[in-house]
Every structure is written in structure tokens, then in C-alpha cells.
Design an enzyme around this catalytic site. Structure first.
Site, PDB file in Angstrom:
ATOM      1  N   PHE A 107       0.824  -1.213   0.000  1.00  0.00           N
ATOM      2  CA  PHE A 107       0.000   0.000   0.000  1.00  0.00           C
ATOM      3  C   PHE A 107       0.861   1.267   0.000  1.00  0.00           C
ATOM      4  CE2 PHE A 107      -4.052  -1.983   1.919  1.00  0.00           C
ATOM      5  CZ  PHE A 107      -4.743  -1.849   0.731  1.00  0.00           C
ATOM      6  N   SER A 121       2.369   6.592  -5.148  1.00  0.00           N
ATOM      7  CA  SER A 121       2.280   6.806  -6.600  1.00  0.00           C
ATOM      8  C   SER A 121       1.282   7.897  -6.985  1.00  0.00           C
ATOM      9  CB  SER A 121       1.938   5.498  -7.322  1.00  0.00           C
ATOM     10  OG  SER A 121       0.574   5.169  -7.125  1.00  0.00           O
ATOM     11  N   HIS A 142       3.594   1.835  -1.601  1.00  0.00           N
ATOM     12  CA  HIS A 142       3.952   2.160  -2.985  1.00  0.00           C
ATOM     13  C   HIS A 142       2.743   2.754  -3.714  1.00  0.00           C
ATOM     14  CE1 HIS A 142       7.855   0.171  -2.784  1.00  0.00           C
ATOM     15  NE2 HIS A 142       7.257  -0.780  -2.089  1.00  0.00           N
ATOM     16  N   GLU A 143       1.596   2.125  -3.477  1.00  0.00           N
ATOM     17  CA  GLU A 143       0.357   2.574  -4.123  1.00  0.00           C
ATOM     18  C   GLU A 143       0.054   4.021  -3.740  1.00  0.00           C
ATOM     19  OE1 GLU A 143      -2.962  -0.049  -3.626  1.00  0.00           O
ATOM     20  OE2 GLU A 143      -4.434   1.499  -4.110  1.00  0.00           O
ATOM     21  N   ARG A 144       0.112   4.307  -2.441  1.00  0.00           N
ATOM     22  CA  ARG A 144      -0.254   5.645  -1.965  1.00  0.00           C
ATOM     23  C   ARG A 144       0.763   6.681  -2.427  1.00  0.00           C
ATOM     24  NH1 ARG A 144      -2.142   3.073   3.819  1.00  0.00           N
ATOM     25  NH2 ARG A 144      -4.033   2.141   2.926  1.00  0.00           N
TER      26      ARG A 144
END
Ligand code: FAD
Ligand code: FAD
Lengths: 399, 264
Positions: A259, A265, A261-263
Site C-alpha cells: 500500500f 504513486s 507504494h500505491e499511496r
């Protein structure tokens, strides 16, 4: 005095602008490649893809994979480029010039949401079989965590993976899955134990060409219309045990890391896409005559713009700080969480504020700002709602 | 095949051009520079020829220090090496003194074909290739939209764009200069691995001394053309909307076209 001035001039000659404090010539070339790619291969077709409700991800990702864009930070042994966070940031910044959030999110699923855990915790077999083709753009991926009964509370998820000999048998459903109608494999979080607590979940690579997999519904969304979103159904779907990522029972922990990395991005959209919105709005305000003068002459509007620019500069510098933290190997969970919260809020504020400045034209679908406005809602929910970000920050502070 | 590409770095086509107060040039502060778009077709064609027939692609460019960025971009697309004519003496050149410097850099090189854009989008002169071909004593074909190099590498068949969308087919013996036009190909993007590799590719910098020319022959001093003044076209005024019955409108329109616009 004179000497000082000469020295300052020399400095100014060496550094053409503040961005050169962070980026070198290779970064500049990468920027140009992604910029040209976004203009020609994405923005030129976006109206069509928005109307269609999906984008040709296989075709697009293949082209991006060929250019080495999908695995910038990943290990060269699996087709990545083995480069640092700044290269990756250049890529994300240029993707933020896509005229709508559908594709930046669809692409980030491939690079920042569904693949980090495989790269970090997956076996060599999983990396060769799934990570490599994902980075090459030969396979489209999805991250499958959310379920009808589990969104903010990930630990409430009910999809099960039961060990049976050399296989895991998967049953349940997932929803709101980006790229879900096109994915070749999912990175899926499922329950592997009935015990309470965070060690009852495991992360799997689930190929979508196996019996028991079904796209039960393609969802119709308010915004991000060029991105397909699906509800998925699993009925006794059998995957080999090799498809377990890392260790059984550790999936929840892996996903919490993923998460991050996701956030992270989404951060560049808050200072790049918002600038695009402001630039187009200012162009409009300059030429729109109301009450006998261009709207840009209204102090109230200029001040509003000035405040947004100030906030944009803050989130940009905060992002660069996060990149430095990540580069130094520090845990940036707190900062990324704050950044995601602020980015989501700022994006919405600017999208709605710019739409307002367009007057009646802003409400028309022919005006691009209306698309940004519809899309702007996603960051406050997707990847964890604003309230969940606040919960995380509060917990980290020990409140 | 030894393939040369003449390439120029120019202001990004999106640049809003501002003339300096003296009217002697444009304001260059904050301008972003890119490879001349027509030269991109030349680089792409060169790489395609190399992929088919083998050989090397060398980028030849005259320009200030910053022009190395554009050379690197061509190297990142896949070219092998660069030759950079870089010296204060080369500044302020016109088409002729540019060709002169390029010819000096090219003469010692081995080449089977030279490609370049049909024009640079900054000054739009479209004369360098003709002057250069003359100085090198080779043929040139301009505005080329299709190119087929013979298998033996001794000749090529080029299609030129002529008025009304017609095509002219020309067979030319090599070496020759091919001036590339939009439509010839679809230039590739510089890939990320290509960008990282470009860092290590050689760029030979040629200053005035190395070029073997004298300061009088190049740059502003060697130019046949003196630019006296730069100015922008007047800003377009807002359009007029005529109102009324069709017959009245037609009369009004004819009147305006005749008296104001002086178009009829
Ligand atoms: C366009 C889109 C794409 C998506 N793509 C994916 C994907 O690819 N993969 C995937 O797994 N998921 C995806 N999601 C799902 C997304 O992660 C969830 O929607 C999100 O986590 C919120 O969960 P929920 O929708 O179940 O909302 P709920 O959990 O039902 O929450 C509803 C609302 O309640 C509030 N709330 C929740 N918890 C608290 C709290 N503790 N305190 C106060 N208020 C609270 C928040 O305002 C929240 O928005 C996507 C969602 C969208 C909209
Ligand atoms: C769905 C819809 C239906 C409509 N239906 C009708 C209809 O049936 N009949 C009809 O006649 N009209 C209709 N309208 C038009 C509507 O009344 C106008 O859009 C509205 O009055 C704003 O005018 P404008 O769009 O020209 O915006 P502009 O006047 O161009 O203003 C643009 C923006 O500039 C800002 N602004 C304007 N003036 C100032 C100021 N003095 N100081 C600071 N900021 C300022 C505001 O944010 C404003 O939104 C409709 C509009 C919409 C969107």
C-alpha cells in the site's frame, strides 16, 4: 559587491532552474520520452477510451514495456532497469500529464500496486513467471484486495484460500478491481486461517485463465472512465502452491507494505495534474471578459489561484522529501500517509475550484475540467479513504 | 553502411516566442530545446537503414554546449556516436556558414549516405542541405517521404513530395544527402535502457581549431546573410460577428471584404 554579483551570475548559469537541484540530463531525457509517449499514445486517444469505458491496456503496456518504463526500479534480473526513485518519480510526474486519472491509475496498478510485493517477497519462480512479463508489458495485472464486505477494514475480508495438496483452492469475490476485466493475473489477498488477528491472510498470484475465475460485472463509474473496474468471482479456483507470495500468514503485512507504494504513486498528480488544471483555467480567465474586463483581473480569483500554487509547491517539496527518505532507506509510512491525504484533498479542491472559474462552461462535458472534476473524487477513497489515512496517522502518533 | 545524420537543436515547438527589446533575436531565457522535429525523421530513417544493412550511425550537430542534449537523445534512440561542432566562433551562422562548418566536420569522416531534416523549424531556411551537398560535391534529394537504399548500398530510390500531393521518384547514386519530410517514418522514442547507454557513447567535440577553418569562414563572420531585425506579426484582432437578414449580411460582408480586409 561586484564580485558577489559575478559569483551569483555564475551560479545561475550552472543551474538553469530549481528542478536541476533534483534531476540530471538522463532524467531529462526520460522525461521527454514519457512526455512524448503520453501526448501521442495516450492523450491523443483519451476521448475515445473515456467514451468506451476502457483502454487497450495490453497494447499500451507492451509499448511501455518495450521502452523500459514499467520496471524502472525493479531488478534487472527480471527485466527491470535497476534505477533509483528519482527516475521513477520522473515517470510518475510525466504520467500525471495524462488528461484524466483513468490511465495514471491503471498504469500505477501495474508498476506500484500489484507488483511490489512479488518483487520484494516473491520466489524466483514467481518473479520469472509473472513479474518479468508484467514489466515487459506482456501481462496485465490487477491488485485484488477489496471485497463487497471489506474495504477500509481489510481484515474483514472473506475470500478464502484453502490448502489442498499441491494447490490452494480459492472461493469468494472481489470488487472495485482496477484493470479487472483485462488482467492476466491478480495479486490477491485471501484468508488462509479462521484465527483472528493479522496473521490469517496470504498474498497470491492468481492467473485469470484458470477454471473457476469469472469477471462477474464490469462496473460503471462516475469518473476514471477510461479505466475498467470489475467485480470478480472465484468458484473453487485452484492455483499451484508455488503461487503463494512469501510465507503463508504474512499476506496482510505484505499488503500493508505494498500500500505504501500505491499511496506514494498518487502524489505527483497533486502537483502536476493540478498545475495543468490551473494553467488551462488561467488561459480561460485571461480571455474571458466578464463585467468589462478579463476574469483574471478579479482579485478574489487571483488570490485563490495564488493559494493553490502555494499549496502545490508544498506538496511537491514534501514529495521530494519522501523520495529522499525512501532513497536513504528510511520508513516513510507516516509521510506517505500524510502526503496521500493532502494530495487527495488538494486535487479535489483545485478541480472543483477551477470548474467554478469556468462558469457554465465548466459544467459542460466538452470542457476538460469537467473530467478532472469527476475523476478527482477517487483519491479520497481509492487506496484507502481519507479517514483511514487519518486513522493511520493517529495510530502512528500514539493517540 | 556508414550513415551520417545532420541534426540541430531548436526551441521546443510549444515555445511562446518573445523577441528581445533590441529586435536582434529571441529571448532565450527559460526556453526548452529539443531535437528539430524533421531531424527526428532523419535519425529514425538512419536507424532503420542500419538495422537492415548494418553499419554505424553518426550524429553531426553544430550548436552551443546545450546541443549535446539533443545529440544524447539521438544516441539514446540508437545512434552510435556524435560529432559536436561547438565554438563561440560558430555562433550567429546563416545557412551557408553552417554548411561550411558541417562540411569541415564531415569531410574527414567515411560516409555512404547523409540524412537530415528538410528544414530546421527555428529559422526555417531549408538551405543547409543544398549548400552542404554542394560543398561535399554530392547530390541531394529534398522533401523525401520514402527512401529505399539498394542492397549494394551504392544507390537509393527516394520519393519527393511535390505540389498537389503528387510524388516524384528519384534514383540517386550514393553518397547523397537526403532531406527528410514528415511522413517518411514514425520516429521511435528513446527507451530508458537506450538513455542509460547513451551516457557512455562517444561525442567528438570539434572547436574552430579542430575544424581547420578560420574564424572568418564560420558563424556570423562567415555568413552571407545579415539579419537586420526580428519582429512578430501583429496580434490578431478579435473577429467580427455580423448580424441581420441574410441579404443584408451578404452586402455587409462584401463591403467589409473589399474595404477593410481588402481581400477582394
Ligand atoms: C475507482 C476505484 C478503483 C479501485 N481499485 C481497486 C483495486 O484495484 N483493488 C482493490 O483492492 N480495491 C480497489 N478499490 C477499492 C478501494 O480501495 C476501496 O473503495 C476503499 O478502500 C474504501 O473501501 P470501501 O469502498 O469498502 O468503503 P468503506 O470501507 O465502506 O467506507 C466507506 C466510507 O466510510 C468512511 N470510513 C471508513 N472507515 C472509517 C473510519 N475508521 N473512521 C471514519 N470514517 C471511516 C470513509 O469516508 C469511507 O469512504 C478501488 C476503488 C475505486 C473507487
Ligand atoms: C446546466 C446549466 C443550465 C443553465 N441554464 C440556463 C438557462 O436556462 N437560461 C439561461 O439564461 N442561462 C442558463 N445557464 C447559464 C448560467 O446562468 C451561467 O452559466 C451563469 O450565470 C454563469 O455565467 P457564465 O457561465 O457566463 O460564467 P462567467 O460569467 O464567465 O463566470 C465564470 C466564473 O467566473 C467567476 N466570476 C464571475 N464574475 C466574477 C466576479 N465579479 N468576481 C469574481 N469572480 C467572478 C465565477 O466563479 C464564475 O463561475 C445555465 C448554466 C448551466 C451550467
Amino acid at each position: 559587491m561586484e564580485e558577489n554579483r559575478i559569483r551569483e551570475n555564475q551560479m545561475a548559469e550552472q543551474i538553469a532552474g530549481p528542478d536541476e537541484l533534483y534531476f540530471n540530463e538522463e532524467h531529462g531525457m526520460l522525461r521527454q520520452t514519457v512526455k512524448d509517449f503520453v501526448t501521442k499514445e495516450i492523450n491523443a486517444h483519451l476521448d475515445e477510451w473515456e467514451a468506451k469505458g476502457e483502454s487497450p491496456l495490453h497494447d499500451l503496456f507492451k509499448k511501455m514495456g518495450d521502452l523500459g518504463l514499467l520496471g524502472i526500479r525493479y531488478d534487472e534480473a527480471y527485466g527491470g532497469q535497476g534505477l533509483d526513485y528519482w527516475y521513477e518519480l520522473v515517470f510518475l510526474e510525466e504520467l500525471a500529464h495524462i488528461e484524466g486519472l483513468g490511465l495514471p491509475v491503471a498504469i500505477a496498478v501495474q508498476t506500484h500496486m500489484a507488483t511490489p510485493a512479488i518483487a520484494e517477497f516473491g520466489s524466483d519462480y514467481l518473479k520469472q513467471t509473472y513479474l518479468r512479463p508484467a514489466l515487459a508489458g506482456d501481462m496485465v495485472t490487477s491488485i485484488a484486495v477489496t471485497e463487497p464486505g471489506a474495504g477500509s477494514d481489510v481484515s474483514a475480508l472473506a475470500t478464502t484460500a484453502k490448502r489442498d495438496g499441491d494447490t490452494y483452492v480459492i472461493n469468494g469475490s472481489k470488487t472495485f478491481i482496477t484493470n479487472g476485466t483485462q488482467a492476466d493475473f491478480l495479486t490477491l489477498l485471501a484468508r488462509t486461517s479462521e484465527k483472528p488477528g493479522y496473521h490469517s491472510f496470504s498474498l497470491f498470484v492468481v492467473p485469470t485463465d484458470l477454471p473457476g475465475f469469472e469477471v462477474s460485472k464490469k462496473l460503471d463509474k462516475l469518473g476514471m472512465r477510461s479505466s475498467d473496474t470489475a467485480e470478480l468471482f472465484f468458484d473453487d479456483l485452484r492455483i499451484p502452491v508455488e503461487n503463494l507470495i512469501g510465507e503463508e500468514g504474512e499476506g496482510f503485512i505484505y499488503q500493508m507494505r505494498q500500500f505504501q507504494h500505491e499511496r506514494y504513486s498518487v502524489l505527483p498528480s497533486a502537483y502536476i495534474t493540478t498545475m495543468d488544471m490551473i494553467n488551462m483555467t488561467v488561459d480561460y480567465l485571461r480571455q474571458r471578459i466578464v463585467f468589462g474586463k478579463p476574469l483574471i483581473k478579479q482579485q478574489v480569483l487571483r488570490h485563490r489561484l495564488a493559494e493553490w500554487l502555494t499549496e502545490i509547491e508544498c506538496i511537491k517539496q514534501f514529495t521530494y522529501h519522501i523520495v529522499r527518505m525512501k532513497s536513504a532507506g528510511l520508513d516513510a509510512t507516516r509521510e506517505i500517509t500524510m502526503g496521500k491525504l493532502k494530495a487527495a484533498r488538494l486535487f479535489q479542491e483545485i478541480a472543483q475550484g477551477c470548474l467554478q472559474m469556468y462558469g457554465g462552461m465548466g459544467f459542460m462535458n466538452e470542457t476538460l475540467i469537467s473530467r478532472y472534476y469527476r475523476d478527482s473524487r477517487v483519491f479520497s477513497v481509492g487506496g484507502g479513504a481519507d479517514e483511514v489515512m487519518c486513522e493511520v496517522i493517529g495510530k502512528l502518533e500514539g493517540f | 553502411m556508414d550513415i551520417l545524420v545532420c541534426m540541430k537543436q531548436v526551441p521546443d515547438t510549444e515555445t511562446k516566442i518573445v523577441i528581445n527589446p533590441e529586435g536582434t533575436g529571441i529571448v532565450t531565457d527559460g526556453i526548452k530545446y529539443v531535437m528539430n522535429p524533421y531531424d527526428e525523421f532523419a535519425v529514425e530513417e538512419a536507424l532503420k537503414i542500419k538495422e537492415k544493412m548494418g553499419g554505424t550511425v553518426t550524429i553531426v550537430s553544430m550548436g552551443p554546449q546545450r546541443a549535446t542534449e539533443a545529440i544524447r537523445t539521438a544516441l539514446a534512440m540508437g545512434a552510435d556516436k556524435g560529432v559536436h561542432l561547438c565554438d563561440d566562433a560558430f555562433e550567429g551562422a546563416d545557412s551557408y556558414s553552417t554548411a561550411k562548418a558541417l562540411a569541415a566536420a564531415i569531410k574527414p569522416l567515411s560516409y555512404d549516405i547523409i540524412l537530415g531534416g528538410k528544414q530546421a523549424v527555428d529559422h526555417d531556411n531549408a538551405q543547409v542541405y543544398a549548400a552542404l551537398a554542394e560543398l561535399l560535391d554530392i547530390s541531394h534529394v529534398s522533401i523525401v517521404t520514402q527512401l529505399d537504399v539498394a542492397e549494394d548500398g551504392k544507390s537509393a530510390v527516394a520519393q519527393r513530395e511535390v505540389e498537389g500531393g503528387a510524388r516524384e521518384v528519384i534514383e540517386v547514386s550514393l553518397p547523397a544527402f537526403i532531406a527528410c519530410q514528415k511522413g517518411l517514418n514514425e520516429p521511435r522514442y528513446a527507451s530508458l535502457p537506450g538513455i542509460m547507454k547513451a551516457k557512455k557513447k562517444p561525442i567528438d567535440v570539434i572547436d574552430l581549431a579542430k575544424s581547420g577553418l578560420s574564424a572568418d569562414e564560420v558563424g556570423e563572420k562567415g555568413a552571407k546573410l545579415k539579419i537586420r531585425k526580428f519582429f512578430l506579426p501583429p496580434e490578431r484582432e478579435a473577429g467580427k460577428i455580423l448580424e441581420g437578414e441574410p441579404e443584408e449580411l451578404a452586402t455587409q460582408l462584401v463591403k467589409l471584404l473589399r474595404e477593410e480586409a481588402k481581400a477582394i
